[in-house]
Design a protein around this motif. Structure first.
Motif, PDB file in Angstrom:
ATOM      1  N   GLN A 727      13.927 -36.918  30.725  1.00 19.41           N
ATOM      2  CA  GLN A 727      12.623 -37.107  30.110  1.00 19.41           C
ATOM      3  C   GLN A 727      11.497 -36.910  31.127  1.00 19.41           C
ATOM      4  O   GLN A 727      10.429 -36.365  30.812  1.00 19.41           O
ATOM      5  CB  GLN A 727      12.528 -38.507  29.497  1.00 19.41           C
ATOM      6  N   MET A 747      14.392 -42.944  27.338  1.00 20.14           N
ATOM      7  CA  MET A 747      15.073 -43.075  26.050  1.00 20.14           C
ATOM      8  C   MET A 747      15.350 -44.525  25.685  1.00 20.14           C
ATOM      9  O   MET A 747      15.869 -44.809  24.610  1.00 20.14           O
ATOM     10  CB  MET A 747      16.379 -42.273  26.046  1.00 20.14           C
ATOM     11  N   HIS A 782      10.888 -35.684  22.828  1.00 19.11           N
ATOM     12  CA  HIS A 782      11.461 -34.683  23.732  1.00 19.11           C
ATOM     13  C   HIS A 782      12.981 -34.630  23.661  1.00 19.11           C
ATOM     14  O   HIS A 782      13.537 -34.256  22.644  1.00 19.11           O
ATOM     15  CB  HIS A 782      10.962 -34.899  25.158  1.00 19.11           C
ATOM     16  N   CYS A 783      13.661 -35.022  24.740  1.00 22.21           N
ATOM     17  CA  CYS A 783      15.080 -34.686  24.898  1.00 22.21           C
ATOM     18  C   CYS A 783      16.022 -35.459  23.991  1.00 22.21           C
ATOM     19  O   CYS A 783      17.204 -35.141  23.908  1.00 22.21           O
ATOM     20  CB  CYS A 783      15.494 -34.881  26.350  1.00 22.21           C
TER      21      CYS A 783
END
Length: 932
Positions: A727, A747, A782-783
């Motif tokens: 991230q 996360m 995002h990821c």
């Protein structure tokens, strides 16, 4: 709406709506699918009402449509000539319009395949029901593409919703919760409750004026296997009681049949839970249905003959008015059947028949066989892109259906993709971004490592970071695909799923304080999960239990779920093989492999154009094309990035030199994860929908110094690198390109469990704002692209209670455009457990950009049962007792631009860019993609 972008024909999802509508509506609208049909002669203006233009009394404007397609054709031919050279044969406006129709049809097939596959059905065994004014123009092509042999079009298809409402029955349902098992001991109770709910339904419908003879009821039970969360609403209408079942019917048989159909398996020796009891009562409408139409006694009346464009050129087509057709009339294609509310196109090699009720039934022929060459065709490029993406999506459906764990089935923590013969990523479903570039590295490692050792009937399992793994719980299953007499694999398919536990020093295999890879669980480098077609259960079981030989460590704590999910991944790969093999059978191996390469080249072209544009803007702003960004992990480790763009070639050198050393902890990041983050960022910055594949990296030279946190040694711990450092890499890349402010950069990994149970979740936070948009609040950014487990499911299956789950107002950074807010989540524990927390952004705030303020840092608190409140820091493992409460406060996103005065600031917080509002089938498809 129709677009030509980076050498591809693109359909939507933007819509012109009714106002301004398509170009032909005379309101200055863009080219749309309606215009393409009009340009090709598939819509006839003289049969449309004169309701268009500013005065709403004009016919469709075909001249404007043809002129707009003429202008677009000039653009298409110019770009294609530059790309392909003199060998390119210019397209006509009709060929361009036909290309958009072909791509639109394939785009419509994609969600049909995905949604049908999700229920375990085969489209080729069904009839295509068509409705809407425009549906009939595409029905034949869509049915043929889906393998369907029959299309049914109601005579009121253009106003079917309104017609249906007029005929609709009145439905009243009663429902109540239940937590009993479906067993003989509870049959009397369940029958009694169904009887009571049936009586309530009947009384309510009688109150609404329905006579008892016009009321029917149907009982349902909402059933699921114990320790699973996928419940099915089952009726016993076709399963009468056989003496050993309930009085209301055999719900068990109904449940087992549906479970087998939807998920491909049933679970033996597992209790079945009744979640809800429901009764549906129907008050039948007394509105009479339409009468049969007259029988045909002469050939159908042809109104006129028009020219309609199909692949290959114009063809004469008869025009019929539906109101003049009779029962038994047969109409061969090509033909147009026109009604006041719709136009039906009967394509060549198809045949329409008028039914007794005046509906249209079309039999679909095989169609003329088209020979597609290996040379690049931009229309076929768009179609193959949809087909490859559809393959990956259907693989995901199979994996979701056949998996058993919460992580894969409910949280959707998995990815599926297909790869070329060189292992390069070709297409992936919209699953987990951080998996995608890393999966490519895994496949390419196996090709290099095993070489000729890859044989037909083998399936390879891998998770080692040096072999392209992200972190150990992400198990990648790779299947090489052999075709005909080819000695080597012609392509590969792979699926990566997060397994809730694969052993290690803490339950959940996400230890916050691991220092070595061996502490994080079972390790697979090039393990043959299936060899010569035989699933190696004994060998993989031994490998999954191997971590238990290490002091303080354990083997997997949930072996049966591991084995079931691995089988599901093998099944998903097999579906991908089946679909691509069908493509090869239809088009030939050379053509399919050629378009794999063409799609990768198209992604490269899109990234090169994006880099040239960024280089131009950067030079205008700074006088150079050198970009730089840096940020720090909570332990002070720097991530540095320099991007040197070649504005003439559209290429760049992405250099992470200056990044800090490998750490004595688990935030080290495998090289493959850094590549995934870079692919993801490039794909986002392109700004429109292009395939996410290895072509995105072709214009990029990547420099990652060995021995750094982004390229650690083979034995370094990495579990936090995949979920935390990834991230931060994204934030640094977007910072260097001046794209947007930092998102939560984490996360927020939470794991708890003991030797009997393990639970893992990632928690949402705030997204960063950018030039023209506020950051979203409470989202996975995002990821990560997973769901969080529903509170009801968590509380039912695990010894914890969700006390609070809400946004944290004001945690997003202020600015002209505000950062998104983080969330507050509180978990109350009900037994002795170990809690593991793996988070970031607890020291350094998510930065704002261009004058925007930073978002708030996250905070992890333990509210002990004895009243103490303890700050846990960003990474810890702690024993908890009943009554302890874990409070997680996730970071907000950074703001963008300087904050104005209060009035302007309030206005900024509410303004939005124009966007496409999802609705109808697009919304259903999106929700299905995001849901279990």
């Amino acid at each position: 709406m129709l677009f030509y972008r980076a050498g591809m024909f693109v359909i939507g999802p933007e819509s012109a709506g009714a106002h301004p509508g398509p170009t032909c509506y005379r309101k200055g609208g863009p080219l749309c699918v309606t215009d393409a049909n009009l340009c090709l002669g598939r819509l006839l203006p003289e049969y449309f009402p004169h309701i268009f233009g500013k005065t709403e009394d004009q016919p469709l404007d075909k001249d404007a449509t043809v002129a707009a397609f003429h202008d677009l054709t000039i653009v298409v031919n110019k770009q294609s000539l530059e790309q392909k050279g003199r060998e390119y044969v210019p397209k006509t406006p009709e060929e361009v319009a036909m290309g958009f129709i072909e791509v639109a049809n394939e785009a419509m097939c994609r969600p049909i395949r995905a949604l049908t596959q999700a229920k375990g059905h085969d489209t080729s065994r069904h009839v295509l029901a068509c409705f809407g004014g425009a549906g009939g123009q595409h029905a034949c092509s869509i049915a043929r593409s889906l393998g369907m042999k029959q299309v049914f079009i109601h005579k009121y298809c253009g106003i079917l919703s309104a017609y249906g409402m007029a005929l609709a029955d009145v439905v009243y349902e009663t429902q109540e919760p239940c937590a009993h098992t479906y067993s003989a001991d509870n049959f009397q109770y369940l029958d009694a409750r169904l009887g009571e709910l049936t009586q309530q339904c009947c009384e309510e419908l009688q109150r609404q004026g329905f006579e008892s003879e016009n009321i029917t009821t149907e009982p349902f039970l909402h059933l699921r296997y114990e320790k699973t969360d996928c419940a099915l609403m089952c009726t016993a209408a076709k399963k009468p009681s056989g003496g050993t079942a309930m009085t209301h019917g055999d719900f068990l048989s109904s449940f087992l049949d549906r479970y087998q159909s939807e998920f491909g398996f049933t679970i033996t020796n597992r209790c079945i839970i009744v979640d809800d009891i429901r009764v549906r009562g129907v008050g039948h409408s007394a509105v009479p249905l339409e009468n049969n139409i007259m029988q045909a006694d002469k050939p159908p009346q042809v109104e006129k003959v028009v020219e309609v464009f199909f692949i290959g050129g114009y063809r004469d087509a008869n025009v019929y008015l539906l109101e003049n057709l009779r029962n038994g009339h047969v109409i061969p294609g090509p033909a147009l059947i026109i009604d006041k509310n719709s136009t039906v196109l009967v394509e060549p090699d198809c045949e329409a028949a008028i039914t007794a009720n005046g509906d249209v039934s079309i039999t679909i022929g095989s169609g003329a066989h088209r020979i597609i060459g290996t040379e690049l065709d931009d229309i076929q490029l768009s179609i193959f892109s949809h087909r490859f993406m559809s393959t990956a999506e259907q693989m995901g459906r199979i994996l979701q259906r056949t998996a058993i764990s919460t992580n894969i089935k409910e949280r959707l923590d998995f990815s599926c993709a297909m790869f070329g013969p060189d292992g390069g990523l070709v297409a992936n479903a919209p699953h987990i971004p951080i998996h995608l570039g890393a999966m490519q590295e895994t496949v390419q490692f196996q090709i290099k490592n095993l070489g000729n050792g890859i044989q037909k009937g083998d399936v390879i399992l891998s998770n080692h970071p040096s072999a392209g793994g992200s972190h150990l719980p992400d198990l990648t299953v790779i299947t090489p695909v052999f075709y005909g007499d080819q000695p080597k694999p012609v392509f590969f398919v792979a699926s990566r799923g997060h397994h809730a536990d694969i052993g290690g020093i803490t339950p959940g295999s996400m230890p916050p304080h691991s220092k070595f890879l061996s502490e994080e669980g079972a390790i697979f480098r090039s393990f043959k999960l299936v060899e010569n077609g035989i699933f190696q259960e004994e060998a993989v079981t031994e490998a999954l239990m191997a971590p238990g030989k290490i002091p303080r460590s354990s083997g997997t704590r949930n072996l049966q779920d591991n084995l079931s999910d691995l089988r599901a991944q093998v099944a998903a790969n097999q579906k991908g093989i089946q679909l691509i093999t069908e493509l090869i059978d239809a088009y030939g191996l050379n053509v399919v492999q050629a378009y794999m390469a063409h799609i990768q080249a198209n992604a490269e072209l899109a990234v090169r154009e994006m880099l040239k544009e960024i280089a131009l803007k950067t030079r205008e702003r700074t006088g150079k094309t050198l970009l730089y960004g840096e940020d720090y992990m909570d332990d002070g480790t720097k991530i540095a990035l320099t991007v040197d763009i070649n504005e003439h070639e559209g290429s760049a050198v992405v250099d992470f030199s200056g990044t800090g050393y490998e750490v004595y902890g688990n935030c080290n990041t495998p090289r493959a994860v850094t590549l995934s983050a870079l692919i993801y960022c490039l794909r986002c910055m392109v700004g429109h929908d292009v395939p996410l594949n290895q072509g995105c990296l072709a214009p990029i030279k990547i420099v990652i110094p060995s021995g750094t946190i982004l390229s650690p040694s083979a034995g370094a711990a990495v579990v936090g690198g995949n979920v935390l450092t990834s991230q931060r890499i994204v934030d640094v890349i977007l910072k260097a390109f001046d794209t947007c402010a930092a998102s939560q950069g984490c996360m927020n990994n939470v794991t708890f469990g003991d030797e009997d149970v393990g639970y893992y979740e990632t928690v949402a936070g705030g997204a960063g704002a950018g030039p023209g948009w506020n950051g979203r609040s409470g989202v996975h950014s995002h990821c990560t692209n997973t769901r969080i487990t529903d509170s009801e499911i968590l509380e039912r299956r695990y010894p914890a209670v969700v006390l609070s789950f809400q946004l944290n107002p004001g945690s997003g950074g202020n600015g002209e455009w505000k950062g998104g807010d983080g969330v507050i989540r509180e978990l109350l524990f009900r037994k002795n457990l170990m809690l593991s927390v793996l988070t970031e952004r607890r020291v350094f705030s998510p930065y704002g950009m261009n004058g925007g303020e930073s978002g708030q840092r996250g905070l992890n608190l333990m509210l002990h049962a004895d009243g103490r409140i303890v700050n846990l820091g960003s990474k810890t493992a702690i024993d908890v007792v009943p009554g302890d409460v874990f409070r997680l406060m996730t970071p907000g996103g950074g703001g963008y631009g300087p904050a104005a005065d209060n009035q302007a600031q309030e206005k900024a917080s509410t303004k939005r860019l124009p966007s496409f509002a999802l609705r109808g089938s697009v919304l259903d498809y999106t929700r299905k993609q995001e849901s279990a």
